[in-house]
Enzyme design. Structure first.
Site, mmCIF file in Angstrom:
data_model
loop_
_atom_site.group_PDB
_atom_site.id
_atom_site.type_symbol
_atom_site.label_atom_id
_atom_site.label_comp_id
_atom_site.label_asym_id
_atom_site.label_seq_id
_atom_site.Cartn_x
_atom_site.Cartn_y
_atom_site.Cartn_z
ATOM 1 N N HIS A 86 0.791 -1.238 0.000
ATOM 2 C CA HIS A 86 0.000 0.000 0.000
ATOM 3 C C HIS A 86 0.816 1.276 0.000
ATOM 4 C CE1 HIS A 86 0.963 -0.120 4.257
ATOM 5 N NE2 HIS A 86 0.617 1.147 4.320
HETATM 6 C C1 UD1 Z 1 -2.122 5.330 6.092
HETATM 7 C C2 UD1 Z 1 -0.810 5.767 6.725
HETATM 8 C C3 UD1 Z 1 0.232 4.683 6.573
HETATM 9 C C4 UD1 Z 1 -0.288 3.357 7.085
HETATM 10 C C5 UD1 Z 1 -1.594 3.035 6.388
HETATM 11 C C6 UD1 Z 1 -2.201 1.745 6.831
HETATM 12 C C7 UD1 Z 1 -0.364 8.196 6.595
HETATM 13 C C8 UD1 Z 1 0.479 9.219 5.969
HETATM 14 N N1 UD1 Z 1 -0.274 6.963 6.078
HETATM 15 O O1 UD1 Z 1 -1.895 5.180 4.709
HETATM 16 O O2 UD1 Z 1 1.387 5.035 7.314
HETATM 17 O O3 UD1 Z 1 0.666 2.361 6.828
HETATM 18 O O4 UD1 Z 1 -2.528 4.105 6.650
HETATM 19 O O5 UD1 Z 1 -3.339 1.439 6.104
HETATM 20 O O6 UD1 Z 1 -1.059 8.479 7.551
HETATM 21 N N2 UD1 Z 1 -9.105 4.845 1.743
HETATM 22 C C9 UD1 Z 1 -10.311 4.204 1.643
HETATM 23 N N3 UD1 Z 1 -10.955 3.853 2.795
HETATM 24 C C10 UD1 Z 1 -10.462 4.133 4.023
HETATM 25 C C11 UD1 Z 1 -9.249 4.820 4.117
HETATM 26 C C12 UD1 Z 1 -8.578 5.157 2.976
HETATM 27 O O7 UD1 Z 1 -10.784 3.929 0.552
HETATM 28 O O8 UD1 Z 1 -11.108 3.777 5.039
HETATM 29 C C13 UD1 Z 1 -8.384 5.195 0.501
HETATM 30 C C14 UD1 Z 1 -8.710 6.593 0.025
HETATM 31 O O9 UD1 Z 1 -8.647 6.615 -1.349
HETATM 32 C C15 UD1 Z 1 -7.553 7.425 0.558
HETATM 33 C C16 UD1 Z 1 -6.423 6.426 0.444
HETATM 34 O O10 UD1 Z 1 -7.003 5.159 0.746
HETATM 35 O O11 UD1 Z 1 -7.354 8.574 -0.158
HETATM 36 C C17 UD1 Z 1 -5.265 6.669 1.359
HETATM 37 O O12 UD1 Z 1 -5.718 6.744 2.720
HETATM 38 P P1 UD1 Z 1 -4.814 7.541 3.784
HETATM 39 O O13 UD1 Z 1 -5.399 7.438 5.133
HETATM 40 O O14 UD1 Z 1 -4.509 8.913 3.278
HETATM 41 O O15 UD1 Z 1 -3.428 6.768 3.731
HETATM 42 P P2 UD1 Z 1 -3.086 5.203 3.696
HETATM 43 O O16 UD1 Z 1 -2.517 4.874 2.384
HETATM 44 O O17 UD1 Z 1 -4.219 4.383 4.192
#
Ligand code: UD1
Length: 382
Positions: free
Chosen positions: A212
């Site tokens: 991821h």
């Molecule tokens: C975040 C953390 C990362 C951790 C990871 C675990 C930061 C900078 N990164 O990354 O360190 O390893 O979580 O999962 O905080 N999304 C969904 N549903 C959700 C949440 C996210 O669809 O419930 C999708 C959305 O498109 C979103 C993308 O995932 O824009 C990224 O989510 P985000 O929380 O920004 O970062 P992660 O990649 O999950």
């Protein structure tokens, strides 16, 4: 004596298993009134609610509902919402865990309101500032009052960054507290049967993949190369791939679906062992994932926490990154850094499948008592 009000901040999937043992310990201690805050950084049921259920976490006392966004938007929105709650609730201490955007956002708000901050999992460093998490770690540590570390090298990193030794407390690993206290429940998961990986008590060989990190999934060529390497490995044994929502989005965007099979509903997955394949699944719950991990022949991942969990489970782990902030998993555990070059991933995986990895030892204090130590330190200091 008035009870001390402690905020425990969570936001994203890897935070929930770190909060669970703390809540258990705070409940035992009458000096504290703990408040569980969820920023809403992760909001899908599969990324949040399932973990609350699996880990027996109570409903969050405070839910900020912030959601996704660019780093600036997400971090800013968490700060705006969290500050309002701090004004109204006036916590005596704010505990943040890990290295996600929710961690740094809430630590900054707390520090500017002169509310003491405790950082759990302090001092880890990849020394790679292109990782958003590295920025979050360095900044959170600089403004924290209690730095709780999981390993001795984290203590050294903090001292080198000028943090005074009295603030640093080597306590062990709260995520391992959760792993150890959930082993029985994880063993009862029926995910192996659901995926056709177990037949008459015989468990088939399979690899487990998670992916991821933006550096692995946001660039089309990098993601394609990694998946092609996994496709080659799947000729040796099937690759089970519970995929993060952002990774699934990128796979669709780059039209890489043909490299793998995708199973939307785990209850209806029929893994066909005649056709070796990568089987992508939606994200799965805590116990199912622990069960899959503990029986895998090999785990390939870019996660931080999984490097630690495989070390405890003594399962070989190939980390698809160029560095790790958790070097103890290499020196003492089962972890090998392989970067994202396809040939290196394939060759290392084939070698590990043939020879295994040398079992080493369990890192110091990864014994299931980290949360107990943290709460005892807070009791004596606050
Ligand atoms: C975040 C953390 C990362 C951790 C990871 C675990 C930061 C900078 N990164 O990354 O360190 O390893 O979580 O999962 O905080 N999304 C969904 N549903 C959700 C949440 C996210 O669809 O419930 C999708 C959305 O498109 C979103 C993308 O995932 O824009 C990224 O989510 P985000 O929380 O920004 O970062 P992660 O990649 O999950």
């Amino acid at each position: 004596m008035k009870k001390k009000k402690i905020f425990i901040v969570t936001g994203a999937r890897p935070n929930f298993m770190k909060a669970a043992p703390l809540i258990k310990e705070f409940k035992k201690n009458s000096n504290f009134n703990h408040v569980l805050v969820h920023t809403g950084q992760h909001y899908d049921k599969q990324m949040s609610e399932y973990f609350f259920d699996d880990l027996g976490l109570p409903e969050p006392d405070i839910y900020l509902g912030v959601g996704s966004g660019t780093h600036g938007v997400q971090t800013g929105n968490i700060m705006i919402e969290f500050e309002k709650v701090c004004f109204s609730e006036k916590p005596d201490l704010i505990l943040v865990v890990g290295d996600v955007n929710s961690t740094v956002a809430c630590a900054i708000v707390a520090a500017k309101l002169f509310t003491p901050v405790g950082h759990i999992e302090a001092g880890l460093r990849s020394f790679d500032r292109t990782m958003p998490e590295e920025i979050n770690r360095v900044l959170t540590d600089q403004i924290s009052d209690y730095l709780f570390t999981t390993c001795r090298d984290a203590d050294r990193n903090l001292i080198e960054e000028g943090i005074c030794a009295e603030k640093i407390h080597f306590v062990g690993n709260v995520m391992i507290d959760t792993l150890l206290s959930n082993i029985e429940k994880s063993n009862k998961s029926n995910i192996l049967e659901k995926l056709n990986l177990k037949e008459k008590n015989k468990i088939r060989k399979y690899a487990l993949l998670t992916l991821h990190r933006p550096s692995n999934v946001d660039d089309e060529k990098v993601l394609r190369d990694i998946l092609k390497a996994l496709k080659r490995i799947s000729r040796e044994l099937p690759v089970i791939f519970p995929a993060h929502p952002r990774t699934l989005k990128q796979i669709r965007k780059f039209k890489l679906e043909e490299i793998m099979s995708y199973c939307e509903n785990i209850s209806h997955c029929e893994l066909n062992f005649q056709v070796q394949d990568i089987l992508a699944l939606p994200p799965i719950g805590y116990h199912d994932f622990q069960c899959l991990m503990s029986h895998a022949k090999i785990v390939l991942t870019d996660s931080g926490g999984i490097q630690e969990e495989t070390t405890i489970l003594q399962v070989p782990c190939l980390t698809i990154r160029n560095n790790t902030e958790r070097p103890v998993t290499i020196t003492e555990g089962t972890n090998i850094i392989v970067g994202n070059d396809a040939d290196r991933i394939i060759n290392t995986a084939l070698r590990v499948l043939k020879d295994g990895v040398k079992r080493k030892k369990i890192p110091e204090y990864w014994d299931g008592k980290a949360a107990e130590r943290i709460v005892e330190i807070l009791r004596s200091r606050l």
